[in-house]
Design a protein around this motif. Structure first.
Motif, mmCIF file in Angstrom:
data_model
loop_
_atom_site.group_PDB
_atom_site.id
_atom_site.type_symbol
_atom_site.label_atom_id
_atom_site.label_comp_id
_atom_site.label_asym_id
_atom_site.label_seq_id
_atom_site.Cartn_x
_atom_site.Cartn_y
_atom_site.Cartn_z
ATOM 1 N N PHE A 249 6.554 2.869 -34.437
ATOM 2 C CA PHE A 249 6.590 4.261 -33.969
ATOM 3 C C PHE A 249 6.547 4.348 -32.435
ATOM 4 N N LYS A 250 6.051 3.309 -31.780
ATOM 5 C CA LYS A 250 6.086 3.277 -30.319
ATOM 6 C C LYS A 250 7.428 2.773 -29.783
ATOM 7 N N GLY A 251 8.293 2.299 -30.687
ATOM 8 C CA GLY A 251 9.613 1.839 -30.272
ATOM 9 C C GLY A 251 9.663 0.398 -29.831
ATOM 10 N N TYR A 252 8.606 -0.381 -30.114
ATOM 11 C CA TYR A 252 8.577 -1.777 -29.685
ATOM 12 C C TYR A 252 9.374 -2.692 -30.619
ATOM 13 N N THR A 253 9.336 -2.407 -31.914
ATOM 14 C CA THR A 253 9.976 -3.264 -32.909
ATOM 15 C C THR A 253 10.766 -2.416 -33.892
ATOM 16 N N SER A 254 11.481 -3.095 -34.778
ATOM 17 C CA SER A 254 12.219 -2.398 -35.832
ATOM 18 C C SER A 254 11.280 -2.061 -36.987
ATOM 19 N N PHE A 255 11.824 -1.426 -38.020
ATOM 20 C CA PHE A 255 10.995 -0.989 -39.141
ATOM 21 C C PHE A 255 10.419 -2.205 -39.866
ATOM 22 N N PRO A 256 9.136 -2.185 -40.207
ATOM 23 C CA PRO A 256 8.508 -3.347 -40.873
ATOM 24 C C PRO A 256 9.160 -3.652 -42.212
ATOM 25 N N ARG A 257 9.226 -4.944 -42.507
ATOM 26 C CA ARG A 257 9.791 -5.405 -43.768
ATOM 27 C C ARG A 257 8.716 -6.123 -44.581
ATOM 28 N N PHE A 258 8.755 -5.921 -45.888
ATOM 29 C CA PHE A 258 7.814 -6.598 -46.751
ATOM 30 C C PHE A 258 8.208 -8.074 -46.896
ATOM 31 N N LYS A 259 7.236 -8.910 -47.160
ATOM 32 C CA LYS A 259 7.500 -10.326 -47.355
ATOM 33 C C LYS A 259 8.288 -10.548 -48.641
ATOM 34 N N SER A 260 9.132 -11.563 -48.611
ATOM 35 C CA SER A 260 9.922 -11.935 -49.776
ATOM 36 C C SER A 260 9.287 -13.150 -50.454
ATOM 37 N N LYS A 261 9.195 -13.096 -51.762
ATOM 38 C CA LYS A 261 8.594 -14.203 -52.500
ATOM 39 C C LYS A 261 9.458 -15.451 -52.437
ATOM 40 N N LYS A 262 10.780 -15.274 -52.293
ATOM 41 C CA LYS A 262 11.696 -16.412 -52.292
ATOM 42 C C LYS A 262 11.944 -16.955 -50.890
ATOM 43 N N HIS A 263 12.018 -16.061 -49.901
ATOM 44 C CA HIS A 263 12.471 -16.498 -48.577
ATOM 45 C C HIS A 263 11.352 -16.594 -47.539
ATOM 46 N N SER A 264 10.296 -15.824 -47.670
ATOM 47 C CA SER A 264 9.227 -15.847 -46.672
ATOM 48 C C SER A 264 8.301 -17.038 -46.901
ATOM 49 N N ALA A 265 7.830 -17.635 -45.801
ATOM 50 C CA ALA A 265 6.896 -18.753 -45.900
ATOM 51 C C ALA A 265 5.531 -18.241 -46.351
ATOM 52 N N PRO A 266 4.864 -18.960 -47.262
ATOM 53 C CA PRO A 266 3.527 -18.523 -47.708
ATOM 54 C C PRO A 266 2.523 -18.583 -46.553
ATOM 55 N N LYS A 267 2.014 -17.459 -46.150
ATOM 56 C CA LYS A 267 1.014 -17.409 -45.089
ATOM 57 C C LYS A 267 0.201 -16.135 -45.241
ATOM 58 N N PHE A 268 -1.032 -16.169 -44.764
ATOM 59 C CA PHE A 268 -1.909 -15.022 -44.916
ATOM 60 C C PHE A 268 -2.974 -15.049 -43.821
ATOM 61 N N TYR A 269 -3.661 -13.919 -43.704
ATOM 62 C CA TYR A 269 -4.693 -13.723 -42.689
ATOM 63 C C TYR A 269 -6.068 -13.958 -43.297
ATOM 64 N N GLN A 270 -6.985 -14.482 -42.504
ATOM 65 C CA GLN A 270 -8.368 -14.666 -42.929
ATOM 66 C C GLN A 270 -9.278 -13.948 -41.938
ATOM 67 N N ASP A 271 -10.245 -13.215 -42.467
ATOM 68 C CA ASP A 271 -11.159 -12.467 -41.609
ATOM 69 C C ASP A 271 -11.932 -13.422 -40.699
ATOM 70 N N ASN A 272 -11.919 -13.141 -39.397
ATOM 71 C CA ASN A 272 -12.565 -14.056 -38.448
ATOM 72 C C ASN A 272 -14.081 -14.090 -38.603
ATOM 73 N N VAL A 273 -14.659 -13.059 -39.207
ATOM 74 C CA VAL A 273 -16.113 -13.045 -39.396
ATOM 75 C C VAL A 273 -16.523 -13.947 -40.565
ATOM 76 N N LYS A 274 -15.630 -14.140 -41.527
ATOM 77 C CA LYS A 274 -15.966 -14.875 -42.743
ATOM 78 C C LYS A 274 -15.421 -16.299 -42.768
ATOM 79 N N ILE A 275 -15.011 -16.806 -41.619
ATOM 80 C CA ILE A 275 -14.511 -18.171 -41.548
ATOM 81 C C ILE A 275 -15.497 -19.025 -40.759
#
Length: 252
Positions: free
Chosen positions: A12-38
């Motif tokens: 909405f600020k015009g920095y990037t294009s519209f967000p895309r959802f991850k693809s199960k076939k093409h996107s690399a498996p990756k995820f975020y972990q809470d920094n407080v719980k690591i």
């Protein structure tokens, strides 16, 4: 949710294009972990929701062993943006760590860097960095990769059943070898780039100016009779351009 919030905010600020959802076939498996719980030790990491035991009372005791030891600081450190990623061979974890800003000022003059094909980079101080893809080490790995790819392709053709291909255990084994070889090539190139950029930064230049245009004329010939390597001439021009910008900023 945090990533989605940041993605829509940047959109909405015009920095990037519209967000895309991850693809199960093409996107690399990756995820975020809470920094407080690591949590980290020199040899292990503990994350929320990870457990090798099915018993609930033992899940809190499980730690994941790190392949490289003593790489991540553990004392008086605040971790930021932990990420876990899988490259079809191994799992990797990356974290950001806060460091105090450097107060030292660069002591040497600036440099201009021309990126090319024959050489990776040619600097205005006449230093040349070879293209890693031109070395015998990378050429041998590329040759092995091509042979392995052809071997896998032939095995697919030999095991073809009607209009579909049958993936045998031998094919899976060869494909894993191909993944390891491809990872080795990637690591070799990235390591060379890190070594090159580190060597440039250790010179402590006051500025770095870079351009990446790839032309066919390798030698520059001026009407005045000056004959000089095109990349080296471009590096000198970039250095002068950087000096001009730096002078204008100091006057302003």
């Amino acid at each position: 949710m945090k990533d989605a919030c940041e993605a829509y905010r940047d959109f909405f600020k015009g920095y990037t294009s519209f967000p895309r959802f991850k693809s199960k076939k093409h996107s690399a498996p990756k995820f975020y972990q809470d920094n407080v719980k690591i949590q980290f030790t020199d040899t292990h990491v503990k994350m929320e929701g990870f457990s090798t035991s099915r018993k609930k009372n033992k899940q809190k005791l499980n730690w994941i062993r790190l392949a490289e030891h003593s790489r991540i600081p553990t004392e008086n450190v605040k971790y930021m943006n932990p990420r876990i990623k899988h490259d079809r061979l191994n799992w990797y974890i990356t974290v950001g760590i806060e460091y105090e800003s450097s107060t030292s000022l660069p002591s040497n003059e600036g440099i201009g860097i021309d990126l090319g094909i024959k050489y990776l980079a040619i600097c205005s101080d006449e230093h040349k960095y070879l293209n890693i893809n031109k070395t015998q080490r990378v050429k041998k790995l590329e040759k092995r990769k091509r042979r392995l790819q052809r071997s896998i392709s032939r095995k697919y053709e030999n095991n073809k059943e009607g209009g579909s291909y049958c993936k045998t255990s031998n094919i899976i084994k060869r494909e894993k070898e191909l993944l390891k070889l491809d990872r080795r090539l990637t690591n070799t190139r990235q390591n060379y780039l890190h070594q090159t950029t580190s060597e440039m930064v250790k010179q402590e230049p006051s500025f770095i100016c870079i351009e990446d245009l790839k032309l066919s004329d390798r030698i520059y010939r001026c009407e005045c009779g000056n004959v000089i390597d095109r990349d080296y001439q471009a590096a000198l021009n970039l250095k002068r351009y950087g000096e001009m910008i730096l002078k204008q900023q100091s006057v302003a």
